[in-house]
Design a protein around this motif. Structure first.
Motif, PDB file in Angstrom:
ATOM      1  N   ILE A   1      -5.624  13.848  -4.875  1.00  0.00           N
ATOM      2  CA  ILE A   1      -4.445  13.037  -3.723  1.00  0.00           C
ATOM      3  C   ILE A   1      -3.809  14.364  -3.432  1.00  0.00           C
ATOM      4  O   ILE A   1      -4.021  15.804  -3.808  1.00  0.00           O
TER       5      ILE A   1
ATOM      6  N   ASP B   1      -9.511  12.009   1.021  1.00  0.00           N
ATOM      7  CA  ASP B   1      -8.174  11.258   0.703  1.00  0.00           C
ATOM      8  C   ASP B   1      -8.119  10.547   1.498  1.00  0.00           C
ATOM      9  O   ASP B   1      -7.332   9.513   1.232  1.00  0.00           O
TER      10      ASP B   1
ATOM     11  N   LYS C   1       2.839   1.513  -3.261  1.00  0.00           N
ATOM     12  CA  LYS C   1       1.047   2.145  -4.834  1.00  0.00           C
ATOM     13  C   LYS C   1       0.653   3.811  -4.267  1.00  0.00           C
ATOM     14  O   LYS C   1       1.433   4.625  -5.392  1.00  0.00           O
ATOM     15  N   ARG C   2       0.932   4.034  -2.854  1.00  0.00           N
ATOM     16  CA  ARG C   2       0.964   5.226  -2.735  1.00  0.00           C
ATOM     17  C   ARG C   2       1.734   6.337  -2.811  1.00  0.00           C
ATOM     18  O   ARG C   2       1.895   7.806  -3.752  1.00  0.00           O
ATOM     19  N   TRP C   3       3.692   5.391  -3.224  1.00  0.00           N
ATOM     20  CA  TRP C   3       4.068   6.404  -3.366  1.00  0.00           C
ATOM     21  C   TRP C   3       4.200   6.540  -5.007  1.00  0.00           C
ATOM     22  O   TRP C   3       4.640   7.651  -5.758  1.00  0.00           O
TER      23      TRP C   3
ATOM     24  N   LEU D   1      -7.230   6.156   2.981  1.00  0.00           N
ATOM     25  CA  LEU D   1      -5.838   5.503   2.920  1.00  0.00           C
ATOM     26  C   LEU D   1      -6.227   5.123   4.051  1.00  0.00           C
ATOM     27  O   LEU D   1      -5.507   4.171   4.647  1.00  0.00           O
TER      28      LEU D   1
ATOM     29  N   LEU E   1       0.664  -1.211   0.297  1.00  0.00           N
ATOM     30  CA  LEU E   1      -0.189  -0.484   0.403  1.00  0.00           C
ATOM     31  C   LEU E   1       0.662   1.304   0.146  1.00  0.00           C
ATOM     32  O   LEU E   1       1.058   2.378  -0.836  1.00  0.00           O
TER      33      LEU E   1
ATOM     34  N   PRO F   1      -5.123   3.726  -3.223  1.00  0.00           N
ATOM     35  CA  PRO F   1      -5.599   3.903  -2.768  1.00  0.00           C
ATOM     36  C   PRO F   1      -5.355   5.072  -2.355  1.00  0.00           C
ATOM     37  O   PRO F   1      -5.172   6.600  -2.192  1.00  0.00           O
ATOM     38  N   VAL F   2      -6.175   5.708  -3.608  1.00  0.00           N
ATOM     39  CA  VAL F   2      -6.257   7.245  -3.488  1.00  0.00           C
ATOM     40  C   VAL F   2      -7.429   7.668  -3.979  1.00  0.00           C
ATOM     41  O   VAL F   2      -8.802   6.566  -4.566  1.00  0.00           O
TER      42      VAL F   2
ATOM     43  N   HIS G   1      -7.616   2.407   3.282  1.00  0.00           N
ATOM     44  CA  HIS G   1      -6.685   0.665   2.441  1.00  0.00           C
ATOM     45  C   HIS G   1      -6.283   0.526   4.058  1.00  0.00           C
ATOM     46  O   HIS G   1      -5.786  -1.055   3.976  1.00  0.00           O
TER      47      HIS G   1
END
Length: 485
Positions: free
Chosen positions: A182, A220, A132-134, A224, A129, A289-290, A227
């Motif tokens: 985001i 957002d 993915k966010r990064w 997060l 996760l 995750p957005v 998730h």
């Protein structure tokens, strides 16, 4: 020190597995209640989203366990005492131990293995996760800022309609095919370059209005957290169902906010949704995750726009949901905050005299007694501060251990860390005795045993050089020292 850390691992593994069991049962009971509320009332998406969020948040204190219990007398009067879940915080230290399954790894019992497996999978999912966010953050940094007058004027007008004071940046690139938002404090709206080239202004206006609704609601951050919650409780399929329902309700909330705040006709908004689906043809942002624009059930969102359900200001369903969830967790899974106590020696002698008790180690010497320095709870930073039994050392090496009163063997356990075996025996009058650090055991679960009958031995190894003996009655610790007098 390694033995102490191993015992902590065993203790907290027991606690985590107990919480997981409660979590699964409460998630099923709470889900039935939420579905009943949704079936009974024709709810607005804003209310439905809040109820799903309330359900997920409620699961944490209900399973932790943090909810107080009704008095035991009330539960017995209502006939609900037998339906209440066991209190993991009331389990004595010796009850938290389980069978070791790997001889070369003494602390790896079943509960520890399951705990470590959960920890490994949850850590992997959380790491995935984060990566993915990064990726989305790096995508925003590589994207180009949109400065076209038409889009900027449209963005300013819709920000004013929502009353947004935070600056919102528009960016675009061809690296990702779907729009998303985001950023907690510095929100950014991403629009694919191909979408800008192929879709008309009215459709882009709907996309911007929807993404600004996410920003207005600060979705957002909540997405997060949602998730993260799903990664930790990955083992429960009911949570994935609730997670999907919450996501769909959130998208419908943003649809309604866009229609109402930006004064977009519902049918025009629905047509724009269909044009975006035709352009994209697959839900790329379902597991991202957005905060995005697309979802699985576009037809449900369109039907919700055309047939607006319920009144948004009705608080009755939320009140009923909160009352029902609190009742379920309090009645069936509340934690009895009364700490375990030591039964007075005179009371213990009076209760046991008709059972004709004997010393479990007739020639043993008392080396440690019952000593409770703090009330027992879920967390035990130091096991020695809660010694709920007595320690007897045999004279001259190995010696037989006998049952202190008549009873039935309810468990035979191989303890971790090479500290021998554990036998627990249930007796008349609600008494349960436990014998730990045994070398050999000559009985099995279910065997009947008489007072004074040898059933095990102790004293053959340095780690089994003494017998740890406990007696409890209805979760109260009984001091058995009087047996030695």
């Amino acid at each position: 020190m390694p033995e102490y850390l191993g015992y902590l691992l065993v203790d907290y593994s027991f606690l985590v597995l107990s919480v997981a069991q409660r979590f699964i049962l409460f998630s099923a009971a709470g889900l039935l209640l939420v579905l009943l509320i949704a079936r009974t009332f024709r709810l607005h998406p804003h209310r439905m989203a809040f109820i799903w969020l309330l359900y997920l948040v409620w699961l944490i204190p209900a399973s932790a366990p943090l909810m107080p219990s009704l008095p035991q007398g009330w539960l017995a009067h209502m006939g609900l005492q037998d339906f209440s879940l066991s209190d993991p915080c009331a389990a004595l230290p010796i009850e938290r131990l389980g069978n070791t399954i790997l001889p070369f790894a003494p602390f790896f019992n079943t509960k520890v293995t399951l705990f470590l497996l959960w920890f490994a999978i949850a850590s992997f999912l959380l790491l995935r996760l984060a990566l993915k966010r990064w990726e989305f953050v790096r995508l925003i940094h590589r994207a180009c800022t949109l400065t076209t007058t038409d889009l900027q004027s449209l963005l300013l007008a819709q920000r004013a309609a929502y009353g947004l004071t935070r600056n919102v940046r528009l960016v675009s690139s061809d690296e990702y095919p779907a729009p998303f938002t985001i950023g907690f404090w510095r929100p950014v709206i991403f629009l694919p370059q191909t979408m800008l080239n192929q879709l008309d202004r009215s459709t882009l206006m709907v996309v911007l209005a929807h993404e600004l609704a996410h920003i207005k609601r600060r979705d957002d951050l909540y997405i997060l957290l949602q998730h993260i919650f799903g990664a930790i409780f990955f083992f429960n399929p009911l949570i994935r169902y609730a997670d999907r329902q919450l996501s769909e309700s959130r998208e419908m909330c943003c649809d309604h906010m866009a229609v109402n705040q930006c004064r977009i006709p519902p049918r025009d908004y629905g047509h724009a949704l269909l044009r975006v689906v035709e352009y994209f043809r697959q839900p790329a942002l379902v597991a991202a995750p957005v905060a995005g624009f697309l979802s699985r059930d576009i037809h449900v969102r369109i039907r919700s726009l055309v047939q607006l359900p319920g009144k948004r200001k009705s608080w009755l369903p939320i009140a009923l949901t909160l009352l029902g969830l609190t009742g379920v967790s309090t009645v069936f899974g509340g934690i009895n905050q009364t700490p375990a106590h030591i039964t007075e020696m005179q009371q213990a002698r009076a209760a046991l005299v008709h059972l004709q008790p004997v010393s479990p180690l007739p020639d043993g010497v008392l080396i440690s007694g019952v000593d409770i320095l703090r009330p027992m709870g879920c967390f035990m930073p130091h096991r020695d501060q809660y010694h709920s039994g007595i320690d007897l050392q045999p004279l001259g090496g190995s010696a037989p251990v006998v049952a202190f009163v008549d009873g039935r063997v309810i468990s035979v356990t191989t303890l971790p860390a090479y500290v021998g075996k554990l036998v627990r025996i249930k007796h008349a009058g609600g008494f349960v005795s436990a014998y730990a650090r045994l070398d050999e055991v000559w009985v099995r679960k279910g065997d009947q045993i008489r007072a004074g009958q040898p059933f095990a031995s102790v004293g053959a190894t340095p780690r089994t050089d003494h017998l740890h003996f406990e007696v409890t009655r209805d979760q109260a610790v009984v001091d058995p020292t009087f047996l030695l007098r």
